[in-house]
Design a protein around this motif. Structure first.
Motif, PDB file in Angstrom:
ATOM      1  N   ILE A  71       0.847  -1.187   0.000  1.00 37.61           N
ATOM      2  CA  ILE A  71       0.000   0.000   0.000  1.00 37.61           C
ATOM      3  C   ILE A  71       0.887   1.242   0.000  1.00 37.61           C
ATOM      4  CG2 ILE A  71      -1.792   1.279   1.210  1.00 37.61           C
ATOM      5  CD1 ILE A  71      -2.460  -1.281   2.707  1.00 37.61           C
ATOM      6  N   GLU A  72       0.645   2.114  -0.945  1.00 32.66           N
ATOM      7  CA  GLU A  72       1.278   3.434  -0.927  1.00 32.66           C
ATOM      8  C   GLU A  72       0.169   4.449  -0.753  1.00 32.66           C
ATOM      9  OE1 GLU A  72       4.685   3.845  -3.944  1.00 32.66           O
ATOM     10  OE2 GLU A  72       3.429   2.230  -4.744  1.00 32.66           O
TER      11      GLU A  72
ATOM     12  N   LYS B 289      -0.134  -4.567 -11.449  1.00 30.43           N
ATOM     13  CA  LYS B 289      -1.582  -4.700 -11.287  1.00 30.43           C
ATOM     14  C   LYS B 289      -1.979  -4.082  -9.958  1.00 30.43           C
ATOM     15  CE  LYS B 289      -1.784  -9.192 -11.608  1.00 30.43           C
ATOM     16  NZ  LYS B 289      -2.231 -10.614 -11.630  1.00 30.43           N
ATOM     17  N   GLY B 290      -3.148  -3.476  -9.904  1.00 27.05           N
ATOM     18  CA  GLY B 290      -3.594  -2.940  -8.624  1.00 27.05           C
ATOM     19  C   GLY B 290      -4.791  -2.042  -8.787  1.00 27.05           C
ATOM     20  N   LEU B 291      -5.046  -1.268  -7.751  1.00 22.16           N
ATOM     21  CA  LEU B 291      -6.144  -0.311  -7.755  1.00 22.16           C
ATOM     22  C   LEU B 291      -5.652   1.011  -7.182  1.00 22.16           C
ATOM     23  CD1 LEU B 291      -9.140  -2.437  -6.336  1.00 22.16           C
ATOM     24  CD2 LEU B 291      -8.851  -1.692  -8.699  1.00 22.16           C
TER      25      LEU B 291
ATOM     26  N   PHE C  20      -3.082   0.310  -4.114  1.00 24.24           N
ATOM     27  CA  PHE C  20      -3.036  -1.074  -3.635  1.00 24.24           C
ATOM     28  C   PHE C  20      -2.426  -1.974  -4.691  1.00 24.24           C
ATOM     29  CE2 PHE C  20      -4.861  -2.923   0.101  1.00 24.24           C
ATOM     30  CZ  PHE C  20      -5.351  -1.816   0.757  1.00 24.24           C
ATOM     31  N   SER C  21      -1.495  -2.818  -4.292  1.00 26.58           N
ATOM     32  CA  SER C  21      -0.929  -3.772  -5.254  1.00 26.58           C
ATOM     33  C   SER C  21      -0.517  -5.053  -4.529  1.00 26.58           C
ATOM     34  CB  SER C  21       0.260  -3.160  -5.969  1.00 26.58           C
ATOM     35  OG  SER C  21       1.264  -2.834  -5.031  1.00 26.58           O
TER      36      SER C  21
ATOM     37  N   LYS D 239      -2.065   1.794   7.511  1.00 27.74           N
ATOM     38  CA  LYS D 239      -2.512   2.275   6.197  1.00 27.74           C
ATOM     39  C   LYS D 239      -3.474   1.253   5.618  1.00 27.74           C
ATOM     40  CE  LYS D 239       1.561   2.592   4.261  1.00 27.74           C
ATOM     41  NZ  LYS D 239       2.685   2.772   3.318  1.00 27.74           N
ATOM     42  N   GLY D 240      -4.478   1.709   4.888  1.00 30.63           N
ATOM     43  CA  GLY D 240      -5.383   0.763   4.264  1.00 30.63           C
ATOM     44  C   GLY D 240      -6.616   1.434   3.709  1.00 30.63           C
ATOM     45  N   LEU D 241      -7.605   0.620   3.433  1.00 30.72           N
ATOM     46  CA  LEU D 241      -8.888   1.111   2.931  1.00 30.72           C
ATOM     47  C   LEU D 241     -10.015   0.401   3.668  1.00 30.72           C
ATOM     48  CD1 LEU D 241      -8.355   1.099  -0.974  1.00 30.72           C
ATOM     49  CD2 LEU D 241      -8.472   3.115   0.502  1.00 30.72           C
TER      50      LEU D 241
ATOM     51  N   SER E 230      -5.526  -4.052   4.331  1.00 34.64           N
ATOM     52  CA  SER E 230      -4.263  -3.447   4.768  1.00 34.64           C
ATOM     53  C   SER E 230      -3.088  -4.309   4.316  1.00 34.64           C
ATOM     54  CB  SER E 230      -4.233  -3.296   6.278  1.00 34.64           C
ATOM     55  OG  SER E 230      -4.346  -4.554   6.882  1.00 34.64           O
TER      56      SER E 230
ATOM     57  N   ILE F 189      -3.883 -10.394  -6.410  1.00 36.03           N
ATOM     58  CA  ILE F 189      -4.718  -9.621  -7.331  1.00 36.03           C
ATOM     59  C   ILE F 189      -4.931 -10.417  -8.607  1.00 36.03           C
ATOM     60  CG2 ILE F 189      -4.966  -7.475  -8.607  1.00 36.03           C
ATOM     61  CD1 ILE F 189      -2.851  -6.269  -6.770  1.00 36.03           C
TER      62      ILE F 189
ATOM     63  N   GLN G 230      -6.882  -9.915 -12.336  1.00 33.94           N
ATOM     64  CA  GLN G 230      -7.462  -8.814 -13.122  1.00 33.94           C
ATOM     65  C   GLN G 230      -7.635  -9.246 -14.571  1.00 33.94           C
ATOM     66  OE1 GLN G 230      -5.068  -5.180 -13.919  1.00 33.94           O
ATOM     67  NE2 GLN G 230      -6.502  -4.196 -12.514  1.00 33.94           N
TER      68      GLN G 230
ATOM     69  N   HIS H  79     -13.800  -5.377  -7.850  1.00 28.07           N
ATOM     70  CA  HIS H  79     -14.009  -4.044  -8.414  1.00 28.07           C
ATOM     71  C   HIS H  79     -14.325  -4.168  -9.898  1.00 28.07           C
ATOM     72  CE1 HIS H  79     -12.750  -0.161 -10.251  1.00 28.07           C
ATOM     73  NE2 HIS H  79     -13.383   0.315  -9.218  1.00 28.07           N
TER      74      HIS H  79
ATOM     75  N   THR I 241     -11.287  -6.453 -11.254  1.00 28.66           N
ATOM     76  CA  THR I 241     -10.119  -6.670 -10.388  1.00 28.66           C
ATOM     77  C   THR I 241     -10.589  -7.345  -9.108  1.00 28.66           C
ATOM     78  OG1 THR I 241      -9.119  -4.623 -11.272  1.00 28.66           O
ATOM     79  CG2 THR I 241      -8.147  -5.549  -9.263  1.00 28.66           C
TER      80      THR I 241
ATOM     81  N   PHE J  72      -9.385  -8.552  -5.408  1.00 33.19           N
ATOM     82  CA  PHE J  72      -8.372  -8.409  -4.360  1.00 33.19           C
ATOM     83  C   PHE J  72      -8.621  -9.428  -3.270  1.00 33.19           C
ATOM     84  CE2 PHE J  72      -5.187  -5.220  -3.803  1.00 33.19           C
ATOM     85  CZ  PHE J  72      -5.305  -4.474  -4.958  1.00 33.19           C
TER      86      PHE J  72
END
Lengths: 136, 136, 136
Positions: free
Chosen positions: A2-3, A33-35, A135-136, B33-35, B136, C2, C4, C37, C133, C135
């Protein structure tokens, strides 16, 4: 992985603005790949995906939204900051204040004609802050 | 890491309600960190971000949405459960039934004035269920 | 992890269509917990969650959206491709072009009455592409 980081947008005039390039300038190298998630940290602005080519779409957005959400309905009670106060809050929840975009091959995977619109619903909104999470 | 659980909301009267604190009471210790993702498991309610301070914003939401989506349009055909039936479905898709919020430093990273609104669009919606997912 | 991939939808006529089963047919075995997603890679179509049972809800969506976003407002300037051009862009941002759905116990965790609507806002939109996608 996570960035996450925050971005301060410059002050935009009222209306919808194409900010895809501006966002991309703030991004680190993207994963394979990610979101990507973007939150607008305000309740009188919005973010959405729409046409990235012809500026007339953004002009029509402003025309349409001003008709859809009239400013001076006498039934409104939250009008302390002027006629663009409650109308901006309402537009923010109709358009939304956060979006998620897939990342594929180290790039945002949007359609050919898709771009990121930042919508300023106040007459003078000033600089606005985003939270960007990758997110990756 | 993924944490996921369901929450049963109490019955809310029709209208938009600030549920940030209620949601936070159900959360485990949040990651650095996360969503956070929230889904409303219903098609006649919604969830959105908007102003967390003045209750008049929520009153104006109800006033506005009732004008935007009139209840008794004679063209509607899905009216089996009363005049608040199809209008509630329509509002749910305009406002949306799911949101994603960034987590930063073990807290929801919302703007100073942002809160989570749960919007009940039925006259008597009863208890509603959410699915909460923490990434996370 | 992931996963996708992209999915090409068949051409749908103008209106909202229940595509839950169609989406599920394209999914690999789903994880025990996660998020799905979906992005619609177009600016004149949308995706949303709404009632999965009675088709009259989709009929009323089309009726309502056509009233909410009139096609021939003389103030519109982005009308090069006909009267369904700018109205389709506006509907796309009101309904939204991407959604996130929780995955629980290897299945989409939607409410009993929730389904995925794909909304075609053009008269002849043709085949449309999604990015999916997963996760976990």
């Amino acid at each position: 992985m996570i960035e996450q980081f925050e971005v301060a947008l410059p002050s935009f005039r009222r209306g919808c603005h194409l900010i895809t390039s501006l966002i991309e300038q703030h991004l680190p190298p993207l994963p394979q790949k990610g979101l990507l998630h973007i939150l607008v940290k305000h309740t009188s602005a919005g973010i959405t995906l729409n046409e990235n080519a012809d500026p007339s779409v953004r002009t029509d957005f402003e025309t349409f939204l001003n008709k859809l959400v009239p400013e001076n309905d006498p039934l409104y009670i939250h009008t302390y900051e002027g006629s663009d106060d409650i109308s901006a809050h309402l537009k923010s929840s109709l358009i939304g204040a956060e979006i998620t975009i897939p990342i594929t091959n180290h790039r945002l995977n949007l359609g050919t004609w898709q771009g990121i619109y930042f919508c300023e619903f106040r007459n003078y909104g000033g600089s606005r802050r985003l939270v960007i999470t990758i997110f990756s």
